[in-house]
Motif scaffolding. Structure first.
Motif, short mmCIF file in Angstrom:
data_model
loop_
_atom_site.label_atom_id
_atom_site.label_comp_id
_atom_site.label_asym_id
_atom_site.label_seq_id
_atom_site.Cartn_x
_atom_site.Cartn_y
_atom_site.Cartn_z
N ASP A 146 0.89 -1.17 0.00
CA ASP A 146 0.00 0.00 0.00
C ASP A 146 0.92 1.22 0.00
O ASP A 146 1.27 1.74 1.05
N GLU A 147 1.36 1.60 -1.20
CA GLU A 147 2.35 2.67 -1.31
C GLU A 147 1.80 4.00 -0.81
O GLU A 147 2.53 4.79 -0.20
N GLU A 148 0.52 4.24 -1.03
CA GLU A 148 -0.08 5.51 -0.62
C GLU A 148 0.06 5.74 0.89
O GLU A 148 0.39 6.82 1.34
N ASN A 149 -0.19 4.69 1.67
CA ASN A 149 -0.13 4.80 3.13
C ASN A 149 1.19 4.30 3.71
O ASN A 149 1.33 4.20 4.93
N LYS A 150 2.12 3.92 2.84
CA LYS A 150 3.43 3.42 3.28
C LYS A 150 3.29 2.21 4.21
O LYS A 150 3.92 2.13 5.25
N VAL A 151 2.42 1.27 3.79
CA VAL A 151 2.23 0.03 4.54
C VAL A 151 2.70 -1.12 3.65
O VAL A 151 2.27 -1.25 2.51
N PHE A 152 3.61 -1.93 4.20
CA PHE A 152 4.15 -3.07 3.47
C PHE A 152 4.11 -4.26 4.42
O PHE A 152 4.69 -4.21 5.51
N LEU A 153 3.42 -5.32 4.01
CA LEU A 153 3.28 -6.50 4.86
C LEU A 153 3.74 -7.74 4.12
O LEU A 153 3.44 -7.92 2.94
N ILE A 154 4.47 -8.59 4.83
CA ILE A 154 4.98 -9.84 4.26
C ILE A 154 4.49 -10.98 5.13
O ILE A 154 4.60 -10.93 6.36
N GLY A 155 3.97 -12.04 4.48
CA GLY A 155 3.38 -13.12 5.24
C GLY A 155 2.05 -12.65 5.80
O GLY A 155 1.63 -11.51 5.57
N PHE A 156 1.35 -13.51 6.52
CA PHE A 156 0.08 -13.09 7.09
C PHE A 156 0.02 -13.42 8.57
O PHE A 156 0.03 -14.58 8.98
N LYS A 157 0.01 -12.35 9.35
CA LYS A 157 -0.25 -12.44 10.78
C LYS A 157 -1.33 -11.41 11.05
O LYS A 157 -1.09 -10.20 10.90
N GLU A 158 -2.51 -11.88 11.44
CA GLU A 158 -3.65 -10.99 11.56
C GLU A 158 -3.37 -9.77 12.42
O GLU A 158 -3.77 -8.66 12.09
N LYS A 159 -2.65 -9.95 13.53
CA LYS A 159 -2.39 -8.80 14.40
C LYS A 159 -1.58 -7.72 13.67
O LYS A 159 -1.79 -6.54 13.89
N ASP A 160 -0.67 -8.14 12.79
CA ASP A 160 0.09 -7.16 12.00
C ASP A 160 -0.78 -6.50 10.93
O ASP A 160 -0.65 -5.32 10.66
N TRP A 161 -1.66 -7.29 10.35
CA TRP A 161 -2.51 -6.78 9.27
C TRP A 161 -3.58 -5.84 9.78
O TRP A 161 -4.19 -5.09 9.01
N ASN A 162 -3.86 -5.83 11.08
CA ASN A 162 -4.84 -4.91 11.64
C ASN A 162 -4.47 -3.46 11.41
O ASN A 162 -5.32 -2.58 11.50
N ILE A 163 -3.21 -3.18 11.09
CA ILE A 163 -2.79 -1.81 10.78
C ILE A 163 -3.60 -1.27 9.60
O ILE A 163 -3.86 -0.08 9.52
N LEU A 164 -4.03 -2.15 8.71
CA LEU A 164 -4.81 -1.73 7.55
C LEU A 164 -6.17 -1.18 7.94
O LEU A 164 -6.74 -0.37 7.23
N LEU A 165 -6.69 -1.62 9.08
CA LEU A 165 -8.00 -1.17 9.52
C LEU A 165 -7.96 0.27 10.02
O LEU A 165 -8.99 0.91 10.12
N LYS A 166 -6.79 0.75 10.30
CA LYS A 166 -6.63 2.11 10.82
C LYS A 166 -6.36 3.11 9.71
O LYS A 166 -6.24 4.29 9.96
N LYS A 167 -6.21 2.63 8.49
CA LYS A 167 -5.89 3.52 7.36
C LYS A 167 -7.14 3.92 6.61
O LYS A 167 -8.06 3.22 6.46
#
Length: 118
Positions: free
Chosen positions: A97-118
């Motif tokens: 997600d270049e617009e929000n400067k979010v880069f995620l590798i692999g899937f860990k739900e707790k890490d991916w929750n950052i997307l819910l705040k964008k």
């Protein structure tokens, strides 16, 4: 727009897609078998995560290239070229997600929750 690089049959990728859909997060799916992230995308993710984290260290291609023993001998440029050339070397899924400067590798739900705040 968020981009999800994945393998269609990968169970971890399926969980990531399910998470995105359940939270109504729009994304474009790209199969790593058909297209890899660009050099600039890899550099952006690498700057956020570190280069070695991008590699699928348990994959056959990683082992075949003997990267476990030789990774430290690679320059950053050589490592990026390997990732751009062969999607099987990339740990999956990768969400960019270049617009929000979010880069995620692999899937860990707790890490991916950052997307819910964008």
């Amino acid at each position: 727009m968020k981009i999800l690089f994945e393998y269609p049959n990968c169970t971890t990728c399926k969980r990531a897609k399910k998470f995105l859909k359940e939270h109504d997060i729009e994304f474009e799916e790209i199969s790593l078998k058909e297209k890899t992230p660009t050099k600039s995308q890899i550099k952006a993710v690498q700057g956020s995560m570190g280069l070695k984290r991008l590699f699928n260290t348990s994959g056959k291609t990683y082992r075949d290239l003997n990267l476990k023993e030789n990774f430290d001998d690679l320059s950053a440029e050589e490592a990026i070229k390997l990732l751009v050339k062969d999607g099987s070397l990339i740990k999956r899924p990768v969400l960019i997600d270049e617009e929000n400067k979010v880069f995620l590798i692999g899937f860990k739900e707790k890490d991916w929750n950052i997307l819910l705040k964008k």
